[in-house]
Design a protein around this motif. Structure first.
Motif, PDB file in Angstrom:
ATOM      1  N   LEU A 142       0.832  -1.196   0.000  1.00 49.05           N
ATOM      2  CA  LEU A 142       0.000   0.000   0.000  1.00 49.05           C
ATOM      3  C   LEU A 142       0.869   1.248   0.000  1.00 49.05           C
ATOM      4  CD1 LEU A 142      -2.819   1.327   0.272  1.00 49.05           C
ATOM      5  CD2 LEU A 142      -2.580   1.086   2.753  1.00 49.05           C
ATOM      6  N   ALA A 143       1.912   1.249   0.833  1.00 53.15           N
ATOM      7  CA  ALA A 143       2.820   2.398   0.887  1.00 53.15           C
ATOM      8  C   ALA A 143       3.477   2.640  -0.464  1.00 53.15           C
ATOM      9  CB  ALA A 143       3.876   2.171   1.964  1.00 53.15           C
ATOM     10  N   HIS A 144       4.003   1.583  -1.064  1.00 54.39           N
ATOM     11  CA  HIS A 144       4.717   1.732  -2.328  1.00 54.39           C
ATOM     12  C   HIS A 144       3.784   2.112  -3.463  1.00 54.39           C
ATOM     13  CE1 HIS A 144       8.178  -0.984  -0.695  1.00 54.39           C
ATOM     14  NE2 HIS A 144       8.158   0.218  -0.155  1.00 54.39           N
ATOM     15  N   ASP A 145       2.578   1.608  -3.443  1.00 54.01           N
ATOM     16  CA  ASP A 145       1.595   1.978  -4.469  1.00 54.01           C
ATOM     17  C   ASP A 145       1.264   3.465  -4.413  1.00 54.01           C
ATOM     18  OD1 ASP A 145       1.463  -0.605  -5.391  1.00 54.01           O
ATOM     19  OD2 ASP A 145      -0.406  -1.104  -4.339  1.00 54.01           O
ATOM     20  N   ARG A 146       1.445   4.074  -3.237  1.00 56.08           N
ATOM     21  CA  ARG A 146       1.124   5.488  -3.053  1.00 56.08           C
ATOM     22  C   ARG A 146       2.391   6.346  -2.990  1.00 56.08           C
ATOM     23  NH1 ARG A 146      -4.438   5.381  -1.539  1.00 56.08           N
ATOM     24  NH2 ARG A 146      -4.380   7.598  -1.030  1.00 56.08           N
ATOM     25  N   ASP A 147       3.494   5.803  -3.514  1.00 61.55           N
ATOM     26  CA  ASP A 147       4.770   6.528  -3.604  1.00 61.55           C
ATOM     27  C   ASP A 147       5.290   6.964  -2.236  1.00 61.55           C
ATOM     28  OD1 ASP A 147       4.836   6.361  -6.444  1.00 61.55           O
ATOM     29  OD2 ASP A 147       3.462   8.073  -6.573  1.00 61.55           O
ATOM     30  N   VAL A 169       7.269   5.609   1.614  1.00 53.00           N
ATOM     31  CA  VAL A 169       8.164   4.606   2.185  1.00 53.00           C
ATOM     32  C   VAL A 169       7.475   3.915   3.346  1.00 53.00           C
ATOM     33  CG1 VAL A 169      10.356   5.621   1.490  1.00 53.00           C
ATOM     34  CG2 VAL A 169       9.245   6.413   3.593  1.00 53.00           C
ATOM     35  N   ALA A 170       7.882   2.676   3.586  1.00 50.46           N
ATOM     36  CA  ALA A 170       7.373   1.889   4.713  1.00 50.46           C
ATOM     37  C   ALA A 170       8.522   1.679   5.697  1.00 50.46           C
ATOM     38  CB  ALA A 170       6.831   0.551   4.234  1.00 50.46           C
ATOM     39  N   ILE A 171       8.313   2.101   6.936  1.00 51.41           N
ATOM     40  CA  ILE A 171       9.352   2.074   7.963  1.00 51.41           C
ATOM     41  C   ILE A 171       8.867   1.231   9.137  1.00 51.41           C
ATOM     42  CG2 ILE A 171      10.721   3.475   9.551  1.00 51.41           C
ATOM     43  CD1 ILE A 171      10.130   5.865   7.609  1.00 51.41           C
ATOM     44  N   ALA A 220       9.717  -6.149   2.084  1.00 47.30           N
ATOM     45  CA  ALA A 220      10.406  -5.082   1.351  1.00 47.30           C
ATOM     46  C   ALA A 220      10.218  -3.713   1.992  1.00 47.30           C
ATOM     47  CB  ALA A 220       9.920  -5.065  -0.094  1.00 47.30           C
ATOM     48  N   VAL A 221      10.525  -3.608   3.290  1.00 43.27           N
ATOM     49  CA  VAL A 221      10.449  -2.300   3.950  1.00 43.27           C
ATOM     50  C   VAL A 221      11.609  -1.434   3.488  1.00 43.27           C
ATOM     51  CG1 VAL A 221       9.207  -3.137   5.968  1.00 43.27           C
ATOM     52  CG2 VAL A 221      11.713  -3.148   5.959  1.00 43.27           C
ATOM     53  N   ASP A 222      11.490  -0.133   3.714  1.00 41.44           N
ATOM     54  CA  ASP A 222      12.495   0.815   3.234  1.00 41.44           C
ATOM     55  C   ASP A 222      13.466   1.259   4.314  1.00 41.44           C
ATOM     56  OD1 ASP A 222      11.417   1.409   0.405  1.00 41.44           O
ATOM     57  OD2 ASP A 222       9.656   1.690   1.683  1.00 41.44           O
ATOM     58  N   THR A 254      10.708  18.103   1.048  1.00 43.16           N
ATOM     59  CA  THR A 254       9.374  17.811   0.543  1.00 43.16           C
ATOM     60  C   THR A 254       9.085  16.338   0.813  1.00 43.16           C
ATOM     61  OG1 THR A 254      10.120  17.127  -1.658  1.00 43.16           O
ATOM     62  CG2 THR A 254       9.675  19.489  -1.327  1.00 43.16           C
ATOM     63  N   PRO A 255       7.820  15.921   0.770  1.00 36.80           N
ATOM     64  CA  PRO A 255       7.523  14.496   0.937  1.00 36.80           C
ATOM     65  C   PRO A 255       8.269  13.629  -0.074  1.00 36.80           C
ATOM     66  CG  PRO A 255       5.512  15.772   1.136  1.00 36.80           C
ATOM     67  CD  PRO A 255       6.572  16.729   0.694  1.00 36.80           C
ATOM     68  N   GLU A 256       8.368  14.115  -1.309  1.00 31.36           N
ATOM     69  CA  GLU A 256       9.039  13.344  -2.354  1.00 31.36           C
ATOM     70  C   GLU A 256      10.541  13.230  -2.091  1.00 31.36           C
ATOM     71  OE1 GLU A 256       5.244  14.964  -3.830  1.00 31.36           O
ATOM     72  OE2 GLU A 256       6.976  15.873  -2.841  1.00 31.36           O
ATOM     73  N   SER A 257      11.156  14.336  -1.630  1.00 27.99           N
ATOM     74  CA  SER A 257      12.603  14.293  -1.379  1.00 27.99           C
ATOM     75  C   SER A 257      12.935  13.409  -0.186  1.00 27.99           C
ATOM     76  CB  SER A 257      13.150  15.703  -1.160  1.00 27.99           C
ATOM     77  OG  SER A 257      12.708  16.257   0.074  1.00 27.99           O
ATOM     78  N   VAL A 258      12.040  13.350   0.801  1.00 23.73           N
ATOM     79  CA  VAL A 258      12.253  12.479   1.960  1.00 23.73           C
ATOM     80  C   VAL A 258      12.185  11.015   1.534  1.00 23.73           C
ATOM     81  CG1 VAL A 258      11.259  11.712   4.157  1.00 23.73           C
ATOM     82  CG2 VAL A 258      11.459  14.154   3.652  1.00 23.73           C
ATOM     83  N   VAL A 259      11.213  10.677   0.713  1.00 24.99           N
ATOM     84  CA  VAL A 259      11.096   9.301   0.207  1.00 24.99           C
ATOM     85  C   VAL A 259      12.355   8.918  -0.565  1.00 24.99           C
ATOM     86  CG1 VAL A 259       9.869   7.832  -1.446  1.00 24.99           C
ATOM     87  CG2 VAL A 259       8.585   9.275   0.147  1.00 24.99           C
TER      88      VAL A 259
END
Length: 241
Positions: free
Chosen positions: A98-103, A105-107, A124-126, A177-182
């Motif tokens: 679910l996390a990856h489908d929504r761009d 990260v899963a921690i 496959a956690v990040d 940004t959220p994207e840069s953190v991911v």
């Protein structure tokens, strides 16, 4: 380089959704004030099984949610976390997908407290979290992360605003940004930090006492590994120098 608390809550109570929704904007403002005073650049709102978008003029507020899976908690942080999840419904693998489908990260959150997620070697956690409530588990968490080739991130797990920022993540990015953190987490351009001042030591001692008095084993039908005192958190091991 940005300093961000990746695990913070806007309320100190669970349930009572309508009351909590009214309180959350206050909680965000208080978290922003505390993290700003700590010198951090932002924090992620990772409330239990729901996400509400917030912003602040003081620091950056990142989208996130703490998903209660069938085997423990996963933080989902990024540009588009799910608005709501049903506690205990998703498996860890489903939550990661679910996390990856929504761009996002899963921690793995607090891996040695009420969690068996790290036993799933193919998950496959990040990243794996150094939790502000249990910093003495860091060597154990670091060992798991090293074996898996995963980065370590830091989060305070603050439920009260004054707890915010006691653990945080340094993020190597040109902008926050959220994207840069991911992207930074996936590229291992992050570093977990724990604040260890006298105030923070007192907070951890208080937390351990509160957790001990709760006797969580009395309310769980089948306690999971990590219940009560995580490894290294016994009274004998926690006499602060």
């Amino acid at each position: 380089m940005y300093a961000v608390d990746l695990h913070a809550h806007t309320r100190f109570f669970h349930g009572h959704r309508s009351l909590g929704d009214r309180f959350d904007p206050i909680g965000v403002r208080l978290l922003a004030w505390v993290t700003g005073r700590r010198g951090l650049h932002g924090f992620a709102t990772t409330n239990h099984d729901y996400y509400t978008p917030f912003s602040s003029s003081v620091v950056t507020v990142l989208p996130g949610i703490e998903v209660t899976t069938t085997r423990g908690h996963l933080l989902v942080v990024g540009p588009d976390p799910p608005a709501e999840t049903e506690p205990g419904e998703l498996t860890p693998a489903e939550a990661v997908d679910l996390a990856h489908d929504r761009d996002c990260v899963a921690i793995v959150a607090h891996p040695f407290r009420n969690s068996t997620i790290t036993e799933l070697e193919d998950l496959a956690v990040d990243a794996i979290e150094i939790n502000g409530k249990h910093p003495r588990t860091r060597p154990l968490v670091a060992e798991i992360a090293d074996k898996r080739g995963l980065p370590l991130v830091g989060g305070s797990d603050a439920h009260y605003p004054f707890e915010a920022g006691r653990a945080y993540t340094l993020i190597d990015a040109e902008e926050l940004t959220p994207e840069s953190v991911v992207e930074a987490i996936r590229d291992d351009r992050v570093e977990a930090r724990v604040v260890d001042g006298r105030f923070d030591q007192a907070l951890r001692r208080g937390y351990r006492e509160i957790h001990r008095r709760k006797h969580p084993e009395d309310i769980l039908g089948k306690p999971t590994p990590g219940i009560g005192e995580p490894p290294g958190e016994s009274d004998a091991d926690n006499r602060d120098s």
